[in-house]
Write an enzyme that holds these catalytic residues in place. Structure first.
Site, PDB file in Angstrom:
ATOM      1  N   ALA A 157      41.552  32.278  47.069  1.00  0.00           N
ATOM      2  CA  ALA A 157      40.332  31.721  46.493  1.00  0.00           C
ATOM      3  C   ALA A 157      39.537  31.122  47.647  1.00  0.00           C
ATOM      4  O   ALA A 157      39.923  31.256  48.795  1.00  0.00           O
ATOM      5  CB  ALA A 157      40.681  30.665  45.450  1.00  0.00           C
ATOM      6  N   CYS A 158      38.404  30.479  47.347  1.00  0.00           N
ATOM      7  CA  CYS A 158      37.565  29.904  48.403  1.00  0.00           C
ATOM      8  C   CYS A 158      38.377  28.976  49.300  1.00  0.00           C
ATOM      9  O   CYS A 158      39.325  28.329  48.859  1.00  0.00           O
ATOM     10  CB  CYS A 158      36.411  29.118  47.781  1.00  0.00           C
ATOM     11  SG  CYS A 158      35.316  30.101  46.758  1.00  0.00           S
ATOM     12  N   GLY A 159      37.972  28.896  50.550  1.00  0.00           N
ATOM     13  CA  GLY A 159      38.612  27.977  51.478  1.00  0.00           C
ATOM     14  C   GLY A 159      37.698  26.801  51.771  1.00  0.00           C
ATOM     15  O   GLY A 159      36.490  26.980  51.989  1.00  0.00           O
TER      16      GLY A 159
END
Length: 560
Positions: free
Chosen positions: A26-28
């Site tokens: 997922a987004c970092g």
């Protein structure tokens, strides 16, 4: 592990039960902050290194050099901007006496850029904020993929003087906020800008955002400003985006104006509906007559994180400290939490009557340009790991290993739990932890007394008078007929009522239904059919109300 997306790691080998095709990302997110508030270029450089190490968290299209988005938020670099202003023959005021707007304007469209600049200038004049000068941001787009380059905006910075009748700090930030919203509304109503990009990444005297439809490794090369040693900051937030609910674009890249975000807001539709419902009744001692200028609060074309940012910004500009606003939007699990003090439970109960929780899974990092904090929603399904180092820095990220830290330099390491938060306050020169933050706000007002005076619990109500029930009227009428009159049918009884009555079981029913909405149906329907819950069915695991009772609340408020 809960996921938003699936990505294959091409360089990972199968080992044991591990299969690379099942790897999920997922987004970092990443954040660095000096606990003492000391500014340096090294802070920004380290933050960009964290961003590069989060490249695997970012999404890409068919082109390896077109990304879903990457960006960095940091403090306005006064020494650097004064140097750049001198090149243009301009003299900047002292730090804090000017603001900087970072703007995305129409792509390869001189007439559109001119129209956009005119809208911006008129908005500043209308709000009494003097425009000092424009600066075109130097960029190097040679490394961009064709998709990113085709929609790349023209990027400008506008420098704005603090009006003499406005105090430094929060008052100036509030005036810039009102000015930005005035400009955005005017841009939406300008025919020459219809269908063209006009986006204000940031407009502040404290912070600035550099971002774009980039891969994490492109940030340093694309924005030439970031390599200048005069760009100094005491805090930096970075984000590598993997688009979840919206398609990638330059303006949807993170950071937003106050936050970076990893996850999803699953309650978004209800949150947005309640915000819109409250708007006609709002008043603001802080904004006063300017309140109308900032409406509507939410840009509904934005992503879930952008909408969260809109509301958090509105709350802070109306006088709430940013960490207090975060405790309102992302509460801790309190309803069934016996570990909390009575003051904390009263505070959380009071807050829950002001606004519904913005439930995730979501991890956010937030800043107002001075204080930096991080919070996890009460489900706790997103990672937020941190180091506090002996050289007085906080390093927080969605995973470990994003930057090299010598083991002997680590003073404290850990991760946020469900509903927890932390913050760095440079004025105090320390990290403040969850219990201290929430205990401080819980002790400010007599919340329990207010609740006792202003609320009525269901258990406090008198037993209803049963004399008016139609028991005698329905004597001799078959049970099936009486149930049908009330909208109950065979399926309702067999699948819901009978399991509950005979075994105390949980009623199970289909996730989908093709019957008409109760409010539109010509047939008599059960009272309960008028209420439905919207929930995520795909991207996150279901909540188990029994095993996760700590974060599952059945509290419902009626009335104002």
């Amino acid at each position: 592990m809960p996921t938003c997306h699936t990505a294959t790691l091409s360089n990972a080998a199968e080992s044991g039960l591990y299969r690379p095709e099942f790897e999920h990302d997922a987004c970092g997110i990443g954040a660095l902050a000096s606990i003492t508030g000391e500014r340096s270029h090294q802070m920004l450089d380290d933050a960009l290194s964290v961003l590069v190490n989060l490249e695997h968290r970012g999404g890409k299209g068919l082109e390896k050099n077109t990304g879903d988005g990457a960006g960095v938020l940091f403090q306005v670099p006064h020494r650097f901007f004064r140097k750049e202003a001198q090149k243009e023959g301009q003299l900047l005021p002292d730090e804090g006496d000017y603001g900087v707007a970072m703007l995305f304007l129409p792509h390869e469209d001189p007439a559109g850029v001119t129209a956009a600049r005119q809208v911006f200038e008129r908005g500043c004049a209308e709000c009494g904020v003097p425009l000092l000068f424009w600066r075109e941001v130097p960029v190097d787009p040679h490394d961009l993929g064709s998709t990113a380059r085709a929609c790349m905006p023209t990027i400008y910075q506008a420098f704005l003087r603090r009006p003499e009748d406005v105090a430094r700090g929060r008052d100036f930030e509030r005036r810039l906020y009102v000015t930005r919203r005035t400009i955005e509304r005017a841009a939406d109503a300008t025919p020459a800008l219809a269908g063209k990009i006009f986006y204000v990444c940031s407009m502040s005297s404290r912070t600035i955002v550099y971002k774009g439809m980039l891969v994490a490794t492109q940030m340093r090369r694309f924005y030439l400003d970031l390599g200048d040693a005069a760009v100094e900051t005491a805090l930096a937030l970075v984000h590598s985006r993997y688009s979840t609910n919206t398609t990638p674009s330059w303006e949807r890249a993170h950071p937003n104006r106050l936050i970076i975000h990893n996850g999803e807001i699953n309650t978004l539709r209800g949150n947005v509906s309640w915000i819109r419902a409250r708007e006609p009744m709002l008043y603001s001692p802080e904004l006063g007559a300017d309140l109308e200028r900032v409406m509507p609060i939410i840009n509904r074309e934005g992503s879930d994180s952008a909408i969260l940012d809109n509301v958090l910004e509105f709350l802070t500009m109306n006088g709430r400290p940013i960490d207090r606003a975060v405790t309102l939007m992302m509460p801790e699990p309190w309803d069934h939490n016996a570990e909390l003090s009575e003051k904390r439970r009263a505070y959380d109960a009071y807050q829950s009557m002001l606004m519904e929780p913005w439930d995730g899974p979501a991890a956010i990092v937030f800043t107002d340009g001075r204080l930096v904090g991080a919070a996890l929603d009460r489900n706790g399904l997103r990672p937020a790991r941190y180091y506090v180092t002996r050289d007085e820095r906080l390093i927080l990220s969605s995973e470990v290993g994003t930057i090299d830290v010598e083991p002997e330099n680590v003073l404290r390491a850990g991760c946020l739990g469900p509903g927890e938060m932390l913050e760095v306050d440079p004025d105090q020169g320390r990290v403040i932890w969850n219990d201290e933050i929430r205990d401080r706000y819980a002790g400010e007002k007599p919340y329990r007394d207010w609740l006792d005076q202003e609320t009525i619990d269901l258990a406090d109500l008198a037993e209803p008078d049963a004399s008016g029930l139609p028991a005698e009227r329905d004597a001799g009428v078959p049970l099936v007929t009486r149930m049908a009159r009330l909208g109950y049918h065979f399926d309702d009884v067999d699948e819901a009522v009978r399991p509950m009555a005979e075994k105390g079981g949980v009623p199970l029913a289909s996730m989908g239904t093709d019957v008409p909405l109760a409010c539109l149906s010509t047939r008599h329907r059960s009272f309960f059919d008028y209420f439905n819950q919207l929930f995520a069915q795909v991207t996150n695991p279901p909540i188990d109300a029994l095993r996760e009772s700590l974060v599952t609340s059945s509290v419902l408020y009626l009335g104002n």
